[in-house]
Design a protein around this motif. Structure first.
Motif, PDB file in Angstrom:
ATOM      1  N   ILE A  13       0.848  -1.202   0.000  1.00  0.00           N
ATOM      2  CA  ILE A  13       0.000   0.000   0.000  1.00  0.00           C
ATOM      3  C   ILE A  13       0.878   1.245   0.000  1.00  0.00           C
ATOM      4  CG2 ILE A  13      -1.687   1.348   1.315  1.00  0.00           C
ATOM      5  CD1 ILE A  13      -2.940  -1.118   0.015  1.00  0.00           C
ATOM      6  N   ASP A  14       1.927   1.241   0.813  1.00  0.00           N
ATOM      7  CA  ASP A  14       2.800   2.412   0.945  1.00  0.00           C
ATOM      8  C   ASP A  14       3.530   2.741  -0.347  1.00  0.00           C
ATOM      9  OD1 ASP A  14       3.989   4.536   2.389  1.00  0.00           O
ATOM     10  OD2 ASP A  14       5.746   3.306   2.820  1.00  0.00           O
ATOM     11  N   ARG A  15       3.723   1.779  -1.218  1.00  0.00           N
ATOM     12  CA  ARG A  15       4.499   2.001  -2.443  1.00  0.00           C
ATOM     13  C   ARG A  15       3.680   2.595  -3.582  1.00  0.00           C
ATOM     14  NH1 ARG A  15       6.862   1.047   1.337  1.00  0.00           N
ATOM     15  NH2 ARG A  15       8.971   0.356   1.570  1.00  0.00           N
ATOM     16  N   ASP A  16       2.379   2.788  -3.395  1.00  0.00           N
ATOM     17  CA  ASP A  16       1.509   3.292  -4.454  1.00  0.00           C
ATOM     18  C   ASP A  16       0.688   4.463  -3.914  1.00  0.00           C
ATOM     19  OD1 ASP A  16      -0.668   3.749  -6.220  1.00  0.00           O
ATOM     20  OD2 ASP A  16      -0.630   1.675  -6.884  1.00  0.00           O
ATOM     21  N   PRO A  17       0.961   5.697  -4.361  1.00  0.00           N
ATOM     22  CA  PRO A  17       0.237   6.863  -3.840  1.00  0.00           C
ATOM     23  C   PRO A  17      -1.284   6.752  -3.974  1.00  0.00           C
ATOM     24  CG  PRO A  17       2.115   7.566  -5.142  1.00  0.00           C
ATOM     25  CD  PRO A  17       1.992   6.077  -5.324  1.00  0.00           C
ATOM     26  N   ASP A  18      -1.765   6.120  -5.041  1.00  0.00           N
ATOM     27  CA  ASP A  18      -3.215   5.948  -5.192  1.00  0.00           C
ATOM     28  C   ASP A  18      -3.772   5.012  -4.126  1.00  0.00           C
ATOM     29  OD1 ASP A  18      -3.266   7.652  -7.396  1.00  0.00           O
ATOM     30  OD2 ASP A  18      -3.021   5.996  -8.826  1.00  0.00           O
ATOM     31  N   LEU A  19      -3.026   3.955  -3.808  1.00  0.00           N
ATOM     32  CA  LEU A  19      -3.471   3.037  -2.761  1.00  0.00           C
ATOM     33  C   LEU A  19      -3.391   3.681  -1.380  1.00  0.00           C
ATOM     34  CD1 LEU A  19      -2.053  -0.410  -3.920  1.00  0.00           C
ATOM     35  CD2 LEU A  19      -4.423   0.400  -3.986  1.00  0.00           C
ATOM     36  N   VAL A  20      -2.401   4.533  -1.163  1.00  0.00           N
ATOM     37  CA  VAL A  20      -2.314   5.258   0.111  1.00  0.00           C
ATOM     38  C   VAL A  20      -3.585   6.078   0.311  1.00  0.00           C
ATOM     39  CG1 VAL A  20      -1.104   7.094   1.364  1.00  0.00           C
ATOM     40  CG2 VAL A  20       0.207   5.322   0.184  1.00  0.00           C
ATOM     41  N   GLU A  21      -3.992   6.801  -0.725  1.00  0.00           N
ATOM     42  CA  GLU A  21      -5.206   7.618  -0.629  1.00  0.00           C
ATOM     43  C   GLU A  21      -6.445   6.750  -0.470  1.00  0.00           C
ATOM     44  OE1 GLU A  21      -5.249  10.902  -0.125  1.00  0.00           O
ATOM     45  OE2 GLU A  21      -3.080  10.574  -0.079  1.00  0.00           O
ATOM     46  N   ARG A  22      -6.487   5.664  -1.204  1.00  0.00           N
ATOM     47  CA  ARG A  22      -7.629   4.754  -1.094  1.00  0.00           C
ATOM     48  C   ARG A  22      -7.734   4.198   0.320  1.00  0.00           C
ATOM     49  NH1 ARG A  22      -8.569  -0.477  -5.063  1.00  0.00           N
ATOM     50  NH2 ARG A  22     -10.369  -1.297  -3.973  1.00  0.00           N
ATOM     51  N   TYR A  23      -6.607   3.793   0.890  1.00  0.00           N
ATOM     52  CA  TYR A  23      -6.601   3.242   2.248  1.00  0.00           C
ATOM     53  C   TYR A  23      -6.972   4.311   3.278  1.00  0.00           C
ATOM     54  CZ  TYR A  23      -4.752   0.729   6.364  1.00  0.00           C
ATOM     55  OH  TYR A  23      -4.593   0.127   7.582  1.00  0.00           O
ATOM     56  N   ARG A  24      -6.548   5.521   3.072  1.00  0.00           N
ATOM     57  CA  ARG A  24      -6.895   6.619   3.989  1.00  0.00           C
ATOM     58  C   ARG A  24      -8.400   6.869   3.969  1.00  0.00           C
ATOM     59  NH1 ARG A  24      -5.035  11.948   6.056  1.00  0.00           N
ATOM     60  NH2 ARG A  24      -6.669  13.438   5.586  1.00  0.00           N
ATOM     61  N   GLU A  25      -8.979   6.911   2.774  1.00  0.00           N
ATOM     62  CA  GLU A  25     -10.387   7.274   2.616  1.00  0.00           C
ATOM     63  C   GLU A  25     -11.353   6.106   2.822  1.00  0.00           C
ATOM     64  OE1 GLU A  25     -11.296  10.410   2.380  1.00  0.00           O
ATOM     65  OE2 GLU A  25      -9.160  10.965   2.379  1.00  0.00           O
ATOM     66  N   ASP A  26     -10.935   4.907   2.469  1.00  0.00           N
ATOM     67  CA  ASP A  26     -11.813   3.740   2.551  1.00  0.00           C
ATOM     68  C   ASP A  26     -11.040   2.533   3.080  1.00  0.00           C
ATOM     69  OD1 ASP A  26     -13.826   1.829   2.246  1.00  0.00           O
ATOM     70  OD2 ASP A  26     -13.569   1.676   0.074  1.00  0.00           O
ATOM     71  N   PRO A  27     -10.701   2.538   4.367  1.00  0.00           N
ATOM     72  CA  PRO A  27      -9.902   1.427   4.899  1.00  0.00           C
ATOM     73  C   PRO A  27     -10.624   0.082   4.813  1.00  0.00           C
ATOM     74  CG  PRO A  27     -10.594   2.888   6.667  1.00  0.00           C
ATOM     75  CD  PRO A  27     -10.978   3.554   5.381  1.00  0.00           C
ATOM     76  N   ASP A  28     -11.923   0.046   5.076  1.00  0.00           N
ATOM     77  CA  ASP A  28     -12.650  -1.226   5.012  1.00  0.00           C
ATOM     78  C   ASP A  28     -12.587  -1.815   3.609  1.00  0.00           C
ATOM     79  OD1 ASP A  28     -13.348  -0.871   7.670  1.00  0.00           O
ATOM     80  OD2 ASP A  28     -15.404  -0.268   7.239  1.00  0.00           O
ATOM     81  N   GLY A  29     -12.913  -0.986   2.622  1.00  0.00           N
ATOM     82  CA  GLY A  29     -12.909  -1.455   1.241  1.00  0.00           C
ATOM     83  C   GLY A  29     -11.530  -1.827   0.755  1.00  0.00           C
ATOM     84  N   THR A  30     -10.524  -1.049   1.155  1.00  0.00           N
ATOM     85  CA  THR A  30      -9.156  -1.314   0.714  1.00  0.00           C
ATOM     86  C   THR A  30      -8.627  -2.614   1.299  1.00  0.00           C
ATOM     87  OG1 THR A  30      -8.762   1.059   0.526  1.00  0.00           O
ATOM     88  CG2 THR A  30      -6.823  -0.372   0.540  1.00  0.00           C
ATOM     89  N   VAL A  31      -8.866  -2.833   2.580  1.00  0.00           N
ATOM     90  CA  VAL A  31      -8.409  -4.074   3.217  1.00  0.00           C
ATOM     91  C   VAL A  31      -9.104  -5.270   2.572  1.00  0.00           C
ATOM     92  CG1 VAL A  31      -8.379  -5.399   5.374  1.00  0.00           C
ATOM     93  CG2 VAL A  31      -7.735  -2.980   5.385  1.00  0.00           C
ATOM     94  N   ALA A  32     -10.413  -5.183   2.365  1.00  0.00           N
ATOM     95  CA  ALA A  32     -11.148  -6.292   1.749  1.00  0.00           C
ATOM     96  C   ALA A  32     -10.654  -6.549   0.325  1.00  0.00           C
ATOM     97  CB  ALA A  32     -12.645  -5.997   1.749  1.00  0.00           C
ATOM     98  N   TRP A  33     -10.501  -5.484  -0.477  1.00  0.00           N
ATOM     99  CA  TRP A  33     -10.012  -5.622  -1.848  1.00  0.00           C
ATOM    100  C   TRP A  33      -8.621  -6.236  -1.869  1.00  0.00           C
ATOM    101  CZ3 TRP A  33      -5.592  -3.094  -3.539  1.00  0.00           C
ATOM    102  CH2 TRP A  33      -5.258  -3.307  -4.881  1.00  0.00           C
ATOM    103  N   TRP A  34      -7.730  -5.717  -1.017  1.00  0.00           N
ATOM    104  CA  TRP A  34      -6.349  -6.193  -1.019  1.00  0.00           C
ATOM    105  C   TRP A  34      -6.284  -7.663  -0.630  1.00  0.00           C
ATOM    106  CZ3 TRP A  34      -2.519  -8.389   1.802  1.00  0.00           C
ATOM    107  CH2 TRP A  34      -1.231  -8.265   1.296  1.00  0.00           C
ATOM    108  N   GLU A  35      -7.028  -8.022   0.403  1.00  0.00           N
ATOM    109  CA  GLU A  35      -6.994  -9.414   0.847  1.00  0.00           C
ATOM    110  C   GLU A  35      -7.521 -10.348  -0.249  1.00  0.00           C
ATOM    111  OE1 GLU A  35      -8.158 -12.102   4.730  1.00  0.00           O
ATOM    112  OE2 GLU A  35      -9.235 -10.217   4.417  1.00  0.00           O
ATOM    113  N   GLU A  36      -8.562  -9.923  -0.934  1.00  0.00           N
ATOM    114  CA  GLU A  36      -9.154 -10.766  -1.972  1.00  0.00           C
ATOM    115  C   GLU A  36      -8.292 -10.855  -3.230  1.00  0.00           C
ATOM    116  OE1 GLU A  36     -13.019 -10.586  -4.857  1.00  0.00           O
ATOM    117  OE2 GLU A  36     -13.324 -10.096  -2.751  1.00  0.00           O
ATOM    118  N   THR A  37      -7.663  -9.749  -3.619  1.00  0.00           N
ATOM    119  CA  THR A  37      -6.979  -9.729  -4.919  1.00  0.00           C
ATOM    120  C   THR A  37      -5.459  -9.726  -4.856  1.00  0.00           C
ATOM    121  OG1 THR A  37      -6.967  -7.304  -5.090  1.00  0.00           O
ATOM    122  CG2 THR A  37      -8.915  -8.479  -5.949  1.00  0.00           C
ATOM    123  N   GLN A  38      -4.873  -9.285  -3.748  1.00  0.00           N
ATOM    124  CA  GLN A  38      -3.436  -9.111  -3.682  1.00  0.00           C
ATOM    125  C   GLN A  38      -2.725 -10.003  -2.679  1.00  0.00           C
ATOM    126  OE1 GLN A  38      -2.063  -6.766  -5.952  1.00  0.00           O
ATOM    127  NE2 GLN A  38      -4.205  -6.924  -6.604  1.00  0.00           N
TER     128      GLN A  38
END
Length: 120
Positions: A13-38
């Motif tokens: 997450i830290d290596r991608d500025p778009d993911l940093v913003e996504r995680y800041r704004e939508d932590p629930d969605g980002t964690v779920a997306w990351w766990e499912e796809t990454q």
């Protein structure tokens, strides 16, 4: 706890500025997306190279969704990974130089040696 998986999340997450913003704004969605796809992508390999067994525990998911660096540290997440990511997300919310870093340290002040094992 899978320190490897939590550290991998923080690192990627830290290596991608778009993911940093996504995680800041939508932590629930980002964690779920990351766990499912990454989560099961093998670092440095093509997309088709995947494992199938990695998943966060409920405790890890909650700490990641809550941006709870203290709980993550207590579980063994590497403090440099949480610090660099959380600086990128939250330093802008403070007016004083190093204010976020000081608050980060103060939140961990109740801990004493030996610290949790941060090896993966």
């Amino acid at each position: 706890m899978s320190k490897y998986l939590v550290d991998k999340f923080l690192f990627t997450i830290d290596r991608d500025p778009d993911l940093v913003e996504r995680y800041r704004e939508d932590p629930d969605g980002t964690v779920a997306w990351w766990e499912e796809t990454q989560a099961n992508r093998i670092l440095g390999c093509i997309d088709d190279e995947r494992s199938t067994w990695l998943a966060f525990t409920d405790e890890e998911r909650t700490a990641l969704r809550d941006h709870d660096h203290v709980a993550l540290f207590e579980m063994g997440a590497h403090p440099f990974l949480t610090l660099t990511l959380f600086i990128a997300m939250f330093e802008r919310d403070h007016d004083e130089p190093l204010a976020y870093q000081k608050a980060y340290g103060e939140a961990l002040a109740h801990l004493s040696l030996p610290y949790p094992d941060i090896t993966t």
